[in-house]
Design a protein around this motif. Structure first.
Motif, PDB file in Angstrom:
ATOM      1  N   ILE A  75       0.835  -1.201   0.000  1.00  0.00           N
ATOM      2  CA  ILE A  75       0.000   0.000   0.000  1.00  0.00           C
ATOM      3  C   ILE A  75       0.871   1.253   0.000  1.00  0.00           C
ATOM      4  O   ILE A  75       0.673   2.173  -0.806  1.00  0.00           O
ATOM      5  N   LEU A  76       1.859   1.308   0.898  1.00  0.00           N
ATOM      6  CA  LEU A  76       2.743   2.475   0.972  1.00  0.00           C
ATOM      7  C   LEU A  76       3.507   2.669  -0.334  1.00  0.00           C
ATOM      8  O   LEU A  76       3.636   3.793  -0.839  1.00  0.00           O
ATOM      9  N   THR A 123       3.770  11.751   4.361  1.00  0.00           N
ATOM     10  CA  THR A 123       2.619  12.088   5.205  1.00  0.00           C
ATOM     11  C   THR A 123       1.313  11.664   4.550  1.00  0.00           C
ATOM     12  O   THR A 123       0.412  11.138   5.211  1.00  0.00           O
ATOM     13  N   GLN A 124       1.191  11.890   3.256  1.00  0.00           N
ATOM     14  CA  GLN A 124      -0.028  11.505   2.532  1.00  0.00           C
ATOM     15  C   GLN A 124      -0.173   9.987   2.482  1.00  0.00           C
ATOM     16  O   GLN A 124      -1.290   9.471   2.591  1.00  0.00           O
ATOM     17  N   GLY A 157       0.798   6.147  11.200  1.00  0.00           N
ATOM     18  CA  GLY A 157       1.843   7.164  11.113  1.00  0.00           C
ATOM     19  C   GLY A 157       3.169   6.658  11.637  1.00  0.00           C
ATOM     20  O   GLY A 157       4.225   6.867  11.016  1.00  0.00           O
ATOM     21  N   ALA A 158       3.133   5.959  12.774  1.00  0.00           N
ATOM     22  CA  ALA A 158       4.364   5.409  13.343  1.00  0.00           C
ATOM     23  C   ALA A 158       4.945   4.318  12.446  1.00  0.00           C
ATOM     24  O   ALA A 158       6.165   4.232  12.263  1.00  0.00           O
ATOM     25  N   VAL A 159       4.060   3.483  11.877  1.00  0.00           N
ATOM     26  CA  VAL A 159       4.512   2.427  10.977  1.00  0.00           C
ATOM     27  C   VAL A 159       5.224   3.024   9.773  1.00  0.00           C
ATOM     28  O   VAL A 159       6.321   2.592   9.381  1.00  0.00           O
ATOM     29  N   THR A 160       4.625   4.055   9.175  1.00  0.00           N
ATOM     30  CA  THR A 160       5.196   4.691   7.987  1.00  0.00           C
ATOM     31  C   THR A 160       6.518   5.371   8.307  1.00  0.00           C
ATOM     32  O   THR A 160       7.477   5.304   7.525  1.00  0.00           O
ATOM     33  N   THR A 161       6.591   6.030   9.455  1.00  0.00           N
ATOM     34  CA  THR A 161       7.827   6.704   9.860  1.00  0.00           C
ATOM     35  C   THR A 161       8.953   5.693  10.059  1.00  0.00           C
ATOM     36  O   THR A 161      10.093   5.913   9.635  1.00  0.00           O
ATOM     37  N   PHE A 162       8.647   4.559  10.692  1.00  0.00           N
ATOM     38  CA  PHE A 162       9.652   3.520  10.917  1.00  0.00           C
ATOM     39  C   PHE A 162      10.149   2.953   9.593  1.00  0.00           C
ATOM     40  O   PHE A 162      11.352   2.769   9.382  1.00  0.00           O
TER      41      PHE A 162
END
Length: 393
Positions: free
Chosen positions: A28-29, A40-41, A310-315
């Motif tokens: 997905i990302l 962020t989006q 958000g935390a998952v994406t940042t990691f």
């Protein structure tokens, strides 16, 4: 309803949500980034999808008392990853997501459109999907070439655990990915503070832009892939387990939740296929009439996972992009194998399927329109020509 709740359905629901989220959030990302989403989006889109499919699963299962598992469109995200940034950027992609959701609603409520989608030859739909997936399935090899110390642990974890239980193969690869980031990559200054701040959910509204290129390159192929590889198989899995819902309202509901998630970056919500078997099977509960609680529990867990997006994406952003692409590629190998086999099984459609596959896999776009659309069109024309020739003969 509370009398139907069971600890067995609770554990199955948690397992469904974990498998559904962990096995494909990387896809997905990668897909959202492929059509121009910022970090962020992409995090907002992941959150919107997870929360939407959680609420959708709860609502449908409560109303119907059926174990209807909901997922995001993993093949659709793979399609986005190969579509590339189009005219209008991510705003145009969001406009296409809205139109795709609307088409799914119409397909559910207006039978002629649903029949039209069902009439697309399965061989061509599978060939298009295989063409979309193949480039992503190269990523694990590229990751090993990039850095064997980083890429090999991920691939080996997937292979070894998958040989024991395929269900846990991708989560094992994801765990190896997390360990590689934690112990193999030097964390930049302030990384932990950034992770802590990312624990607070942040939804980002994206104003949709509508243009022809986005409709043809994204909306239409995304609609076809989501219906052909997710919604229709999802109904088939329910029927195999002796549940016989009216498909139309279920399709319409997933289309509605797709439209609700689109302005925040979500591409498509649909009926699940793989986790549907877990939800509707005997492992969910011996009593068929009580299995719907597995879908409800999975929906609650999806909402929780969405709030942590958000935390998952940042990691994930701390690692080189090729590593998350490798996890995504490993998650899609099974789907590629199944779609390729289905595409080339029948001899009378094999040549048309090959054309669809090759044009799609080429990744070449014409007139700003992605190869997925042209592949389906070229294969359809070839199939029509061969059928016409056989009739005359």
């Amino acid at each position: 309803m509370l009398r139907d709740f069971s600890v067995q359905s609770l554990f199955m629901g948690l397992l469904i949500a974990f498998v559904g989220f962990a096995s494909s959030f990387a896809v997905i990302l990668h897909g959202l980034a492929g059509v121009g989403a910022t970090e962020t989006q992409a995090a907002s889109g992941l959150m919107a999808l997870s929360i939407s499919m959680g609420i959708c699963a709860i609502a449908i299962s409560v109303v119907t008392r059926l174990p209807v598992s909901i997922a995001w469109s993993t093949p659709g995200a793979a399609l986005l990853a190969t579509a590339g940034t189009i005219e209008g950027g991510f705003n145009a992609a969001v406009g296409a997501f809205l139109v795709c959701g609307l088409l799914i609603v119409i397909a559910g409520l207006w039978k002629p459109l649903g029949k039209l989608v069902s009439s697309i030859p399965p061989a061509l739909a599978n060939a298009m999907l295989a063409g979309v997936l193949i480039s992503l399935c190269f990523a694990p090899v590229k990751a090993i070439a990039f850095n064997p110390l980083f890429g090999l642990p991920i691939v080996l974890a997937w292979a070894i655990v998958g040989s024991i239980n395929k269900l846990y193969a991708v989560p094992a690869a994801l765990l190896a990915f997390a360990l590689v980031i934690a112990f193999g990559i030097e964390m930049p200054a302030g990384a932990f503070a950034e992770l802590s701040s990312a624990l607070v959910p942040k939804a980002e509204f994206v104003s949709p832009v509508f243009n022809t290129a986005a409709m043809v390159s994204i909306a239409l192929p995304l609609f076809i892939v989501t219906m052909a590889s997710q919604n229709i198989p999802g109904i088939a899995v329910l029927k195999v387990n002796d549940y016989h819902p009216n498909p139309g309202p279920l399709f319409a509901a997933t289309g509605l939740f797709s439209m609700l998630s689109a302005p925040f970056g979500g591409h498509a919500v649909n009926l699940a296929a793989i986790t549907a078997a877990m939800c509707a099977g005997a492992d969910s509960h011996p009593d068929r009439s009580r299995r719907y609680w597995s879908a409800i529990n999975a929906g609650i867990a999806y909402i929780v996972f969405g709030l942590l997006a958000g935390a998952v994406t940042t990691f994930v952003s701390l690692a080189p992009p090729v590593l998350i692409e490798a996890v995504a590629g490993l998650a899609l190998i099974g789907a590629f194998a199944s779609s390729a086999m289905a595409a080339f099984t029948a001899a009378n459609t094999r040549e048309a399927a090959a054309i669809t596959f090759l044009v799609t896999a080429s990744g070449v776009s014409f007139g700003g329109v992605s190869g997925a659309f042209w592949g389906l069109l070229a294969g359809g024309l070839m199939l029509a020509l061969s059928r016409s020739t056989r009739k005359k003969a």
